[in-house]
Write a protein that holds these residues in place. Structure first.
Motif, PDB file in Angstrom:
ATOM      1  N   VAL A   1       0.425  -0.844  -0.283  1.00 17.67           N
ATOM      2  CA  VAL A   1      -0.151  -0.032  -0.118  1.00 17.67           C
ATOM      3  C   VAL A   1       0.643   1.343   0.171  1.00 17.67           C
ATOM      4  O   VAL A   1       0.650   1.836  -0.871  1.00 17.67           O
ATOM      5  CB  VAL A   1      -1.068  -0.181   0.874  1.00 17.67           C
ATOM      6  CG1 VAL A   1      -1.482   0.777   1.072  1.00 17.67           C
ATOM      7  CG2 VAL A   1      -2.460  -1.036   0.907  1.00 17.67           C
ATOM      8  N   PHE A   2       1.880   1.366   0.814  1.00 19.49           N
ATOM      9  CA  PHE A   2       3.465   2.176   0.822  1.00 19.49           C
ATOM     10  C   PHE A   2       4.012   2.617  -0.106  1.00 19.49           C
ATOM     11  O   PHE A   2       3.329   3.816  -0.924  1.00 19.49           O
ATOM     12  CB  PHE A   2       4.158   2.180   2.160  1.00 19.49           C
ATOM     13  CG  PHE A   2       5.070   3.158   1.849  1.00 19.49           C
ATOM     14  CD1 PHE A   2       4.603   4.490   2.165  1.00 19.49           C
ATOM     15  CD2 PHE A   2       6.153   3.039   1.458  1.00 19.49           C
ATOM     16  CE1 PHE A   2       5.537   5.573   2.744  1.00 19.49           C
ATOM     17  CE2 PHE A   2       7.550   4.087   1.134  1.00 19.49           C
ATOM     18  CZ  PHE A   2       6.521   5.024   2.351  1.00 19.49           C
TER      19      PHE A   2
ATOM     20  N   VAL B   1       2.528   1.324  -3.473  1.00 21.71           N
ATOM     21  CA  VAL B   1       1.671   2.468  -4.331  1.00 21.71           C
ATOM     22  C   VAL B   1       1.058   3.503  -4.708  1.00 21.71           C
ATOM     23  O   VAL B   1       1.034   4.280  -4.937  1.00 21.71           O
ATOM     24  CB  VAL B   1       0.424   0.972  -4.458  1.00 21.71           C
ATOM     25  CG1 VAL B   1      -0.727   1.992  -5.196  1.00 21.71           C
ATOM     26  CG2 VAL B   1       0.641  -0.113  -4.843  1.00 21.71           C
ATOM     27  N   THR B   2       1.293   3.782  -3.074  1.00 20.97           N
ATOM     28  CA  THR B   2       0.921   5.355  -2.422  1.00 20.97           C
ATOM     29  C   THR B   2       1.730   6.065  -3.042  1.00 20.97           C
ATOM     30  O   THR B   2       1.300   7.240  -3.872  1.00 20.97           O
ATOM     31  CB  THR B   2       0.509   5.505  -1.473  1.00 20.97           C
ATOM     32  OG1 THR B   2      -0.424   4.624  -0.426  1.00 20.97           O
ATOM     33  CG2 THR B   2       0.446   7.301  -1.018  1.00 20.97           C
ATOM     34  N   ILE B   3       2.911   6.329  -3.034  1.00 17.00           N
ATOM     35  CA  ILE B   3       4.538   6.602  -3.350  1.00 17.00           C
ATOM     36  C   ILE B   3       4.364   7.182  -4.814  1.00 17.00           C
ATOM     37  O   ILE B   3       4.254   7.569  -5.790  1.00 17.00           O
ATOM     38  CB  ILE B   3       5.271   6.517  -3.211  1.00 17.00           C
ATOM     39  CG1 ILE B   3       5.569   6.540  -1.380  1.00 17.00           C
ATOM     40  CG2 ILE B   3       6.704   6.814  -3.708  1.00 17.00           C
ATOM     41  CD1 ILE B   3       5.118   7.524  -0.505  1.00 17.00           C
TER      42      ILE B   3
ATOM     43  N   ARG C   1       1.735   6.640  -7.003  1.00 17.47           N
ATOM     44  CA  ARG C   1       0.615   7.399  -7.574  1.00 17.47           C
ATOM     45  C   ARG C   1       0.679   8.898  -7.266  1.00 17.47           C
ATOM     46  O   ARG C   1       0.864   9.437  -7.478  1.00 17.47           O
ATOM     47  CB  ARG C   1      -0.974   7.147  -7.231  1.00 17.47           C
ATOM     48  CG  ARG C   1      -1.339   5.655  -7.297  1.00 17.47           C
ATOM     49  CD  ARG C   1      -2.581   4.882  -6.957  1.00 17.47           C
ATOM     50  NE  ARG C   1      -3.406   5.710  -6.348  1.00 17.47           N
ATOM     51  CZ  ARG C   1      -4.498   5.901  -8.045  1.00 17.47           C
ATOM     52  NH1 ARG C   1      -4.300   5.135  -8.719  1.00 17.47           N
ATOM     53  NH2 ARG C   1      -5.747   6.644  -8.032  1.00 17.47           N
ATOM     54  N   LEU C   2       1.216   9.534  -5.832  1.00 19.19           N
ATOM     55  CA  LEU C   2       1.457  10.107  -6.024  1.00 19.19           C
ATOM     56  C   LEU C   2       3.366  10.897  -6.915  1.00 19.19           C
ATOM     57  O   LEU C   2       3.194  12.257  -7.516  1.00 19.19           O
ATOM     58  CB  LEU C   2       2.312  10.829  -4.245  1.00 19.19           C
ATOM     59  CG  LEU C   2       0.631  10.792  -3.167  1.00 19.19           C
ATOM     60  CD1 LEU C   2       1.776  10.232  -1.598  1.00 19.19           C
ATOM     61  CD2 LEU C   2       0.210  11.835  -3.864  1.00 19.19           C
TER      62      LEU C   2
ATOM     63  N   SER D   1       0.986  11.674 -10.210  1.00 22.69           N
ATOM     64  CA  SER D   1       0.657  12.834 -10.393  1.00 22.69           C
ATOM     65  C   SER D   1       1.130  14.316 -10.256  1.00 22.69           C
ATOM     66  O   SER D   1       0.619  15.297 -10.425  1.00 22.69           O
ATOM     67  CB  SER D   1      -0.858  13.238  -9.451  1.00 22.69           C
ATOM     68  OG  SER D   1       0.516  13.091  -8.259  1.00 22.69           O
TER      69      SER D   1
END
Length: 48
Positions: A33-34, A36-38, A40-41, A44
């Motif tokens: 999850v970490f 994937v979050t990094i 995606r950020l 963007s």
């Protein structure tokens, strides 16, 4: 479920193994999850 007060050494070892496997699975999920979050950020920030 077995009673922890009345379990033998084989049952205790099996329970410990399940707990370790569950902890490792949870840790791997948190890392996923970490990451994937990094990702995606990071993706963007280049759109502006």
């Amino acid at each position: 479920m077995s009673d922890p007060q009345n379990e033998g050494p084989i049952d205790a070892k099996a329970r410990r193994g399940r707990n370790i496997a569950l902890a490792l699975g949870l840790a791997l999920f948190m890392v996923l999850v970490f990451v994937v979050t990094i990702v995606r950020l990071g993706a963007s920030t280049g759109n502006g």
